[in-house]
Motif scaffolding. Structure first.
Motif, PDB file in Angstrom:
ATOM      1  N   ALA A  74       0.830  -1.201   0.000  1.00  0.00           N
ATOM      2  CA  ALA A  74       0.000   0.000   0.000  1.00  0.00           C
ATOM      3  C   ALA A  74       0.869   1.257   0.000  1.00  0.00           C
ATOM      4  O   ALA A  74       0.547   2.248  -0.662  1.00  0.00           O
ATOM      5  CB  ALA A  74      -0.932  -0.004   1.214  1.00  0.00           C
TER       6      ALA A  74
ATOM      7  N   TYR B  56       0.831   4.178  -2.713  1.00  0.00           N
ATOM      8  CA  TYR B  56       0.602   5.580  -2.343  1.00  0.00           C
ATOM      9  C   TYR B  56       1.689   6.476  -2.911  1.00  0.00           C
ATOM     10  O   TYR B  56       1.409   7.571  -3.421  1.00  0.00           O
ATOM     11  CB  TYR B  56       0.546   5.725  -0.828  1.00  0.00           C
ATOM     12  CG  TYR B  56       0.127   7.107  -0.386  1.00  0.00           C
ATOM     13  CD1 TYR B  56      -1.213   7.487  -0.409  1.00  0.00           C
ATOM     14  CD2 TYR B  56       1.067   8.037   0.021  1.00  0.00           C
ATOM     15  CE1 TYR B  56      -1.602   8.762  -0.031  1.00  0.00           C
ATOM     16  CE2 TYR B  56       0.697   9.314   0.404  1.00  0.00           C
ATOM     17  CZ  TYR B  56      -0.647   9.668   0.380  1.00  0.00           C
ATOM     18  OH  TYR B  56      -1.009  10.937   0.752  1.00  0.00           O
TER      19      TYR B  56
ATOM     20  N   ALA C  25      -5.564  -4.931  -6.036  1.00  0.00           N
ATOM     21  CA  ALA C  25      -6.580  -3.988  -5.542  1.00  0.00           C
ATOM     22  C   ALA C  25      -5.990  -3.035  -4.513  1.00  0.00           C
ATOM     23  O   ALA C  25      -6.310  -1.846  -4.480  1.00  0.00           O
ATOM     24  CB  ALA C  25      -7.757  -4.761  -4.944  1.00  0.00           C
ATOM     25  N   VAL C  26      -5.107  -3.569  -3.653  1.00  0.00           N
ATOM     26  CA  VAL C  26      -4.447  -2.712  -2.669  1.00  0.00           C
ATOM     27  C   VAL C  26      -3.646  -1.627  -3.370  1.00  0.00           C
ATOM     28  O   VAL C  26      -3.692  -0.447  -3.002  1.00  0.00           O
ATOM     29  CB  VAL C  26      -3.546  -3.559  -1.748  1.00  0.00           C
ATOM     30  CG1 VAL C  26      -2.630  -2.662  -0.912  1.00  0.00           C
ATOM     31  CG2 VAL C  26      -4.393  -4.437  -0.842  1.00  0.00           C
TER      32      VAL C  26
ATOM     33  N   LEU D 293      -6.068   1.009  -5.053  1.00  0.00           N
ATOM     34  CA  LEU D 293      -6.695   1.886  -4.062  1.00  0.00           C
ATOM     35  C   LEU D 293      -5.689   2.865  -3.467  1.00  0.00           C
ATOM     36  O   LEU D 293      -6.008   4.038  -3.238  1.00  0.00           O
ATOM     37  CB  LEU D 293      -7.328   1.046  -2.956  1.00  0.00           C
ATOM     38  CG  LEU D 293      -8.569   0.237  -3.368  1.00  0.00           C
ATOM     39  CD1 LEU D 293      -9.033  -0.655  -2.217  1.00  0.00           C
ATOM     40  CD2 LEU D 293      -9.703   1.169  -3.816  1.00  0.00           C
TER      41      LEU D 293
ATOM     42  N   ALA E 158      -5.030   5.554  -5.975  1.00  0.00           N
ATOM     43  CA  ALA E 158      -6.151   6.493  -5.975  1.00  0.00           C
ATOM     44  C   ALA E 158      -6.081   7.443  -4.789  1.00  0.00           C
ATOM     45  O   ALA E 158      -6.370   8.639  -4.907  1.00  0.00           O
ATOM     46  CB  ALA E 158      -7.471   5.730  -5.972  1.00  0.00           C
ATOM     47  N   ALA E 159      -5.684   6.912  -3.624  1.00  0.00           N
ATOM     48  CA  ALA E 159      -5.549   7.776  -2.455  1.00  0.00           C
ATOM     49  C   ALA E 159      -4.435   8.799  -2.644  1.00  0.00           C
ATOM     50  O   ALA E 159      -4.538   9.939  -2.196  1.00  0.00           O
ATOM     51  CB  ALA E 159      -5.289   6.929  -1.207  1.00  0.00           C
TER      52      ALA E 159
END
Length: 781
Positions: free
Chosen positions: A402, A406, A463-464, A467, A470-471
């Protein structure tokens, strides 16, 4: 008592006496060949011509000539201190304090994010600090964008209140942890301490201390980065001189702040693209209640990404190669490269792009388990693997994945190319890595057939990543989708369309930003530029990076994989630069941290005494030459100690017509034609870039004199400035409206619509006053 075995990057595999004898017999040949190749490269590097200086000196000009001219103490002192000399730093204190405050809040916000993911307990202190500040800078940028979309961007309280809450939350959590030691076996004060405590009875550590003789260039070389860090800091505090920075990197946040909200800019196509690295400038403007000094706060924070990347390289050398020396040399090579000093001091954002690309790579390499080695840690490797992200899909692994996503999203928030350079390979590598691991498990004879479970296990990490991306950068895409109808504005026009875009404008954009061609001769010329001819290159990057590949046979499997992964990713970035961009040199800089890490490995090519002395001499002289280059003013501003009041109105920095209008402005709006680098203009302005509708043409074309007067009055335009030299430059490069011709302006003067202002000697631009007519058409107040 068992003795700890010291290992290092230079440890050789055990060889038979016969093998050692053959290797020894070949050593003189390879030694002579290597010395000759290195000497030839250095000679070719400093003898490389610098085309941009040839017109100035009316003939061939070489890199060595630049160093000789730059090493003049008298000229350097005059540039640094002015004539008469002055040392004025107190006017920077408020800017530096505001930048430090924003960075502190960013670090606290990033640490809270890491704590929420549990990564603060799986990274050592340096890694935690680097990850936290980098992630937090993107958190701050995203927050400024959000409040800007809500129309609160210029309100001080929307920054101070959340900042106080973030600092209070981070302080409270840290204080409570210090009072209540955790019983979590993974919790620790640093990665080294955890592995040391969990090591085998032999006392082996994940970070074994190599013997001194195995470190040709030790970690003390990190001190050599200090002068370059100071140059970047002092340069970051200076007013902008670069065209792109004054056109949109700082001009767009200035406009957002002045109009009180983040909105679509139909006149500045660049201002609608992601501005993640420079949006904190708007927060600085609100904190200091001054758009000009606030912009310098943002410029200083952009410059800070370079030393932050250097710290990340130092941490990477320790984690991936168990060597502080590798990290120190990588940090010094990166920070001393004139290219990175230039873009950082000018306010360009390639340094931020490089930082986020490298941190995404760093986090992904940790996720794949490159940061721990059973060979290094012995029985303690199992504990290290539990605490470090690995291949087993543990929660810590997904948290590190993640983080990689990010940082990739943060790179997208800085510049669109991160989608190709970081996001696409990150998603592909994640999916492929999980698929390969599951396939290996499935090939076991006793493995049950669980197709659906395996697919879900593949898509969960993907998916992690998605997402997290996107964050990190999704709000910029959402903002463009809402305001322009195209989430990737102005790109992908044929897919999404976009406000103000047309087929002709899209074709103009594509023609200006596509590669010139793919002929083998072009490839050869560009490869030569990458190796030698790039004007602000460093002689340390490519040779030492190449030595890392030569050194592969001396490395263990884990380190060899890391070197190959780093080299492959750097090659991918450079390939994308050549295939998909218009090949401006600074566009390949995101690959520089990867090359610098390889250079840190290559610097330890041998532990022999002759190599230690030779490498130290070459690196020291190259660093001295790089330092002379970056402080000379040839690749950036070097007025480090002059007052900001002087620099703000310096005619060598600011267009003389800009200074004239700032000093004698009667009111109303200024319409600039051909001039888009308008950051220093203090009055309300109308302008456009070469890729947008020409404002002057919209007001004048196919209109009668009375209609033109009315259109100018409706926009409250009282003066017009036409930058003929900029229009000529655009027509040679990107293109510009054919309507703008001297005859059009002459007709407006003859119709008593425009009145020429006195010429500025030697300046090709012209200024005009809008004439008040007796026909009752009001003049702008």
């Amino acid at each position: 008592m068992q003795h700890r075995r010291k290992t290092s990057l230079s440890d050789r595999e055990v060889a038979s006496p016969a093998t050692r004898s053959v290797a020894a017999s070949r050593r003189p040949f390879w030694l002579v060949l290597g010395i000759a190749a290195g000497a030839a490269y250095l000679l070719a590097f400093y003898a490389a011509p610098l085309p941009s200086f040839e017109a100035m000196f009316e003939g061939q000009f070489y890199r060595f000539d630049l160093i000789v001219l730059a090493a003049d103490p008298a000229s350097l002192a005059a540039a640094f201190f002015g004539d008469p000399p002055q040392v004025v730093l107190r006017d920077r204190l408020a800017i530096l304090a505001a930048a430090a405050a924003i960075a502190a809040v960013a670090a606290a916000a990033g640490w809270l994010l890491l704590a929420a993911l549990g990564l603060d307990r799986r990274l050592d202190r340096l890694e935690t600090a680097v990850f936290a500040l980098a992630a937090g800078m993107n958190v701050v940028s995203t927050y400024v964008l959000a409040v800007g979309l809500l129309g609160w961007i210029h309100h001080l309280l929307v920054y101070t209140v959340p900042a106080a809450l973030v600092l209070a939350a981070a302080g409270r959590i840290s204080w409570r942890r210090s009072l209540r030691p955790s019983t979590d076996p993974h919790a620790r004060r640093g990665h080294r301490e955890a592995v040391r405590l969990s090591a085998s009875p032999a006392g082996q550590s994940l970070y074994p201390s190599p013997p001194d003789e195995a470190e040709p260039l030790g970690p003390r070389w990190l001190w050599a980065a200090l002068p370059f860090t100071l140059v970047i800091l002092f340069g970051g505090l200076l007013p902008p001189i670069d065209f792109d920075v004054r056109e949109y990197h700082l001009q767009a946040p200035k406009e957002f702040y002045q109009q009180g909200r983040v909105d679509f800019l139909p006149h500045n196509v660049y201002g609608n693209m992601p501005l993640g690295a420079t949006m904190p400038a708007a927060a600085g403007m609100a904190v200091l209640d001054d758009w000009w000094r606030g912009a310098l706060v943002g410029k200083t924070l952009v410059a800070a990404f370079a030393p932050l990347t250097a710290l990340a390289l130092f941490a990477a050398g320790r984690r991936f190669f168990n060597s502080a020396a590798v990290g120190a040399l990588a940090a010094v090579v990166f920070l001393s490269t004139p290219w990175i000093v230039q873009v950082s001091t000018l306010g360009l954002v390639e340094g931020a792009s490089a930082c986020y690309l490298f941190l995404a790579f760093y986090a992904f390499a940790c996720y794949r388990g490159n940061g721990a080695s059973e060979k290094d840690a012995g029985e303690g490797a199992e504990v290290a693997r539990r605490e470090s992200p690995g291949r087993d899909g543990a929660p810590g692994s997904l948290a590190m994945l993640a983080a990689a996503g990010y940082f990739a999203g943060a790179g997208l928030a800085v510049k669109y190319p991160a989608a190709l350079l970081v996001i696409v390979p990150l998603v592909a590598a994640t999916a492929f890595g999980v698929w390969r691991s599951r396939a290996a498990v499935a090939r076991r004879p006793d493995a049950p057939l669980r197709l659906g479970s395996n697919i879900s296990r593949i898509w969960l990490p993907v998916a992690v990543v998605v997402l997290a991306v996107a964050a990190g950068g999704g709000l910029w895409l959402a903002k463009n989708a809402a305001l322009s109808g195209n989430p990737t504005y102005p790109l992908l026009y044929r897919v999404f369309g976009g406000a103000t875009r047309t087929e002709a404008k899209d074709r103009q954009w594509q023609d200006a930003h596509r590669p010139d061609g793919y002929h083998p001769a072009m490839l050869a010329a560009d490869l030569r530029r990458l190796l030698l001819g790039s004007e602000w290159h460093s002689p340390l990057v490519m040779p030492l990076a190449a030595l890392a590949l030569v050194r592969l046979r001396r490395l263990d499997d884990r380190r060899r994989r890391t070197v190959l992964l780093t080299a492959g990713y750097a090659a991918f970035v450079l390939m994308c630069w050549w295939l998909f961009t218009h090949r401006i040199d600074r566009f390949w800089l995101p690959a520089l941290p990867l090359l610098a890490l390889l250079a840190g490995v290559g610097a330890g090519w041998s532990s022999a005494a002759w190599w230690r002395r030779t490498a130290a001499a070459v690196v020291g002289l190259a660093l001295l030459a790089n330092l002379v280059t970056v402080v000379s003013g040839a690749c950036g501003d070097n007025h480090y100690f002059r007052s900001l009041a002087h620099l703000r109105a310096d005619p060598l920095r600011v267009d003389p017509w800009h200074l004239h209008f700032n000093a004698h402005w009667p009111g109303g709006r200024l319409l600039t034609v051909g001039d888009a680098a308008v950051f220093d203009l203090a009055m309300p302005i109308d302008y456009n870039t070469c890729f947008d509708d020409c404002r002057f043409e919209l007001l004048v074309k196919d209109r009668s004199p009375d209609e033109i007067r009315a259109a100018l009055a409706d926009r409250e335009i009282t003066h017009v400035y036409i930058a003929w030299h900029e229009i000529a430059r655009y027509r040679r490069t990107y293109g510009y409206s054919d309507f703008i011709q001297p005859e059009v302006v002459e007709r407006l003067v003859a119709a008593d619509i425009l009145e020429p202002l006195p010429l500025i000697d030697g300046h090709p631009g012209r200024g005009y006053r809008v004439v008040t007519t007796p026909a009752g058409v009001r003049r702008a107040p």
